[in-house]
Design a protein around this motif. Sequence first.
Motif, mmCIF file in Angstrom:
data_model
loop_
_atom_site.group_PDB
_atom_site.id
_atom_site.type_symbol
_atom_site.label_atom_id
_atom_site.label_comp_id
_atom_site.label_asym_id
_atom_site.label_seq_id
_atom_site.Cartn_x
_atom_site.Cartn_y
_atom_site.Cartn_z
ATOM 1 N N ASP A 192 -45.763 -10.936 -15.135
ATOM 2 C CA ASP A 192 -45.282 -11.434 -16.425
ATOM 3 C C ASP A 192 -46.468 -11.985 -17.229
ATOM 4 O O ASP A 192 -46.741 -13.195 -17.206
ATOM 5 C CB ASP A 192 -44.227 -12.514 -16.182
ATOM 6 N N VAL A 193 -47.174 -11.111 -17.935
ATOM 7 C CA VAL A 193 -48.377 -11.505 -18.679
ATOM 8 C C VAL A 193 -48.059 -12.501 -19.792
ATOM 9 O O VAL A 193 -48.742 -13.533 -19.923
ATOM 10 C CB VAL A 193 -49.112 -10.264 -19.232
ATOM 11 N N PRO A 194 -47.047 -12.274 -20.644
ATOM 12 C CA PRO A 194 -46.732 -13.278 -21.680
ATOM 13 C C PRO A 194 -46.377 -14.637 -21.074
ATOM 14 O O PRO A 194 -46.761 -15.680 -21.605
ATOM 15 C CB PRO A 194 -45.540 -12.673 -22.420
ATOM 16 N N GLY A 195 -45.641 -14.608 -19.958
ATOM 17 C CA GLY A 195 -45.296 -15.864 -19.299
ATOM 18 C C GLY A 195 -46.519 -16.582 -18.768
ATOM 19 O O GLY A 195 -46.639 -17.803 -18.875
ATOM 20 N N VAL A 196 -47.448 -15.825 -18.171
ATOM 21 C CA VAL A 196 -48.693 -16.410 -17.676
ATOM 22 C C VAL A 196 -49.454 -17.074 -18.818
ATOM 23 O O VAL A 196 -49.942 -18.207 -18.700
ATOM 24 C CB VAL A 196 -49.575 -15.332 -17.002
ATOM 25 N N PHE A 197 -49.564 -16.375 -19.944
ATOM 26 C CA PHE A 197 -50.301 -16.923 -21.090
ATOM 27 C C PHE A 197 -49.643 -18.193 -21.608
ATOM 28 O O PHE A 197 -50.317 -19.212 -21.843
ATOM 29 C CB PHE A 197 -50.369 -15.882 -22.212
ATOM 30 N N ALA A 198 -48.315 -18.162 -21.798
ATOM 31 C CA ALA A 198 -47.620 -19.322 -22.368
ATOM 32 C C ALA A 198 -47.714 -20.523 -21.441
ATOM 33 O O ALA A 198 -47.990 -21.647 -21.892
ATOM 34 C CB ALA A 198 -46.153 -18.968 -22.638
ATOM 35 N N THR A 250 -49.933 -21.121 -18.918
ATOM 36 C CA THR A 250 -51.316 -21.579 -18.759
ATOM 37 C C THR A 250 -51.783 -22.338 -19.992
ATOM 38 O O THR A 250 -52.376 -23.419 -19.882
ATOM 39 C CB THR A 250 -52.252 -20.381 -18.496
ATOM 40 N N ALA A 251 -51.524 -21.789 -21.179
ATOM 41 C CA ALA A 251 -51.923 -22.466 -22.410
ATOM 42 C C ALA A 251 -51.223 -23.806 -22.559
ATOM 43 O O ALA A 251 -51.829 -24.795 -23.003
ATOM 44 C CB ALA A 251 -51.618 -21.575 -23.612
ATOM 45 N N SER A 252 -49.955 -23.869 -22.153
ATOM 46 C CA SER A 252 -49.199 -25.116 -22.246
ATOM 47 C C SER A 252 -49.813 -26.201 -21.377
ATOM 48 O O SER A 252 -50.004 -27.340 -21.825
ATOM 49 C CB SER A 252 -47.747 -24.872 -21.841
ATOM 50 N N ILE A 253 -50.143 -25.868 -20.122
ATOM 51 C CA ILE A 253 -50.720 -26.856 -19.211
ATOM 52 C C ILE A 253 -52.107 -27.279 -19.678
ATOM 53 O O ILE A 253 -52.470 -28.468 -19.630
ATOM 54 C CB ILE A 253 -50.775 -26.287 -17.782
ATOM 55 N N LEU A 309 -50.369 -31.845 -27.943
ATOM 56 C CA LEU A 309 -49.128 -32.205 -27.251
ATOM 57 C C LEU A 309 -47.947 -31.432 -27.812
ATOM 58 O O LEU A 309 -47.116 -30.903 -27.060
ATOM 59 C CB LEU A 309 -48.876 -33.707 -27.377
ATOM 60 N N ILE A 310 -47.844 -31.366 -29.138
ATOM 61 C CA ILE A 310 -46.732 -30.659 -29.774
ATOM 62 C C ILE A 310 -46.797 -29.163 -29.473
ATOM 63 O O ILE A 310 -45.787 -28.540 -29.131
ATOM 64 C CB ILE A 310 -46.750 -30.909 -31.295
ATOM 65 N N ILE A 311 -47.986 -28.586 -29.592
ATOM 66 C CA ILE A 311 -48.142 -27.157 -29.303
ATOM 67 C C ILE A 311 -47.838 -26.877 -27.836
ATOM 68 O O ILE A 311 -47.195 -25.874 -27.498
ATOM 69 C CB ILE A 311 -49.559 -26.685 -29.667
ATOM 70 N N PHE A 363 -44.289 -24.480 -23.830
ATOM 71 C CA PHE A 363 -43.536 -24.606 -22.582
ATOM 72 C C PHE A 363 -42.069 -24.250 -22.792
ATOM 73 O O PHE A 363 -41.457 -23.585 -21.944
ATOM 74 C CB PHE A 363 -43.663 -26.020 -22.025
ATOM 75 N N LEU A 364 -41.498 -24.666 -23.912
ATOM 76 C CA LEU A 364 -40.113 -24.288 -24.213
ATOM 77 C C LEU A 364 -39.997 -22.781 -24.419
ATOM 78 O O LEU A 364 -39.020 -22.160 -23.965
ATOM 79 C CB LEU A 364 -39.633 -25.034 -25.461
ATOM 80 N N ALA A 365 -40.999 -22.203 -25.080
ATOM 81 C CA ALA A 365 -41.000 -20.750 -25.265
ATOM 82 C C ALA A 365 -41.112 -20.043 -23.918
ATOM 83 O O ALA A 365 -40.479 -18.999 -23.687
ATOM 84 C CB ALA A 365 -42.159 -20.345 -26.176
ATOM 85 N N PHE A 366 -41.906 -20.616 -23.014
ATOM 86 C CA PHE A 366 -42.051 -20.045 -21.671
ATOM 87 C C PHE A 366 -40.717 -20.064 -20.935
ATOM 88 O O PHE A 366 -40.314 -19.054 -20.339
ATOM 89 C CB PHE A 366 -43.102 -20.834 -20.895
ATOM 90 N N LEU A 367 -40.010 -21.203 -20.980
ATOM 91 C CA LEU A 367 -38.721 -21.298 -20.298
ATOM 92 C C LEU A 367 -37.715 -20.306 -20.882
ATOM 93 O O LEU A 367 -36.956 -19.665 -20.135
ATOM 94 C CB LEU A 367 -38.180 -22.725 -20.407
#
Length: 489
Positions: free
Chosen positions: A224-230, A232-235, A259-261, A266-270
């Motif tokens: 899941d490449v988009p999930g990995v990106f979202a 990883t970027a979130s953390i 923090l907001i981004i 993270f919500l987009a990832f979920l």
Amino acid sequence: MSSTPDKLEDEQLATTDIPTNELSATSSVRKACLLFVFCFALFLDAFITSGMIICLDTIATEFIQPPNITSWLVTGYSLTFGSFLLLAGRISDMYRPKYVFIAGMFTIGVFSIGAGFVHSIIGLIVIRAIQGIGAAMTIPSATLMLTQAYPTPMAKGIALTLFAAAGTLGICMAFVIGGALVQFATWRWVVWIVAVVSLPLAAISTILIPKTENDPAAKNQKLDVPGVFAFTASIILLIFALSQAPSFGWGTARVLAPLIISGALFLAFLYWQTRLPEDTALVPPNMWFIPNFLVLVFVSFCTQIYLTGPILILSEYWPVAYRWSPLTIGLHALPMGITSVIVCTILPYFILQLPPRLGLVASNLIAGSFSILLVYSSTRERYWSFTVPSMILITLGSTSAYIISNVGIISSVPPSKVGVAAAIFSAAQQAGGAINIAIVTTILVQVQEHHPYPSYEAPSSAFWYLVGLGFAQTVMVAVFFRPKVSVAP
């Protein structure tokens, strides 16, 4: 104690239909050696983090850098470590975990050599960040191989307990070993000693770990490449924001924007995970509905601060108030290390015999309530009467909670999701450690503006936060943990 899982497993494999694999079918001696290697790998991961904390003042002096810059030696490692755990866990589940583990150990070792020769603070921070990626590769892969080597419930429980215990032991012992190395040699040996151990272990692992094959269905799954990106970027943004908060303030754009981004990503990832098939999602949504999974993740989120927080706070206070050297600080932190050794080597089996809800409530309550002693440990004369008892009981409580929650999470998921579950547990631990350290540091900074050292007002305020966190964990477990699900083997 490492031979116990082998005897239990040999008996149970003869009477159960548990499937065998290359790791479970290997000899008992070889499996015991693998257990030692995997435990030592987690010990090193924890040592790399805590050992650097004791070096920060010395490095700041040598490189002529302010604390907010040198703190990135810890933050950079935590940032990449927490960010890449889930990806490493997914890759371990999909492909051969042996090579993921070995690559991680080699990365840690090679860059530890380089770290000791660097004379630029930026170069050292970059190397530490790369080490974090290597460390992230070792934990999910090692956990997955442990569950394959010890598939029966009793053997798996004991093996995972020893594995979890190695992490807490590494956190506590790093302060003592690191303090001695800084005092009698140089801070560079704190990173070189990691290479001295990790590179031989990586080389041995190429021979010791048998060729492993994962579930054939897993090989056909897509990453899941988009999930990995979202994720990883979130953390990354979360840890970056938290690391900046103590220096620049929680209300500044430098902190609020990432923090907001981070929250939005993270919500987009979920949401994205709910749109994918279960065998493709980085974190299958149904994992969050496994009984007690969220509660145990929350315990992981909060536990690490009790092992790092007291030393982080006191290692700032003691040099100013008492003029103690790094070695002296390490020796005065020894009660935590000794307690950790005892808990990790003698008590795990007894801890896991407790009903898990009772064990978690008691351990969190002990860690939180006995932090009150540190609130009033304001003089050198109170070290033995206040600080030592508190260190012992906090370590007992937090280590017990860590062991129960770690074994509980890994035991609650199907074998095909062990790597991801281990990654979620460790990622929660890293993110929780970063958030709680940021809160503790903010408290110290803000209180010191009005009550500078050697006043004990700032440490006392930070320790009150630990007290409140312990009671919050206790209430969370007492209310939401379902007793019918046992995490004991």
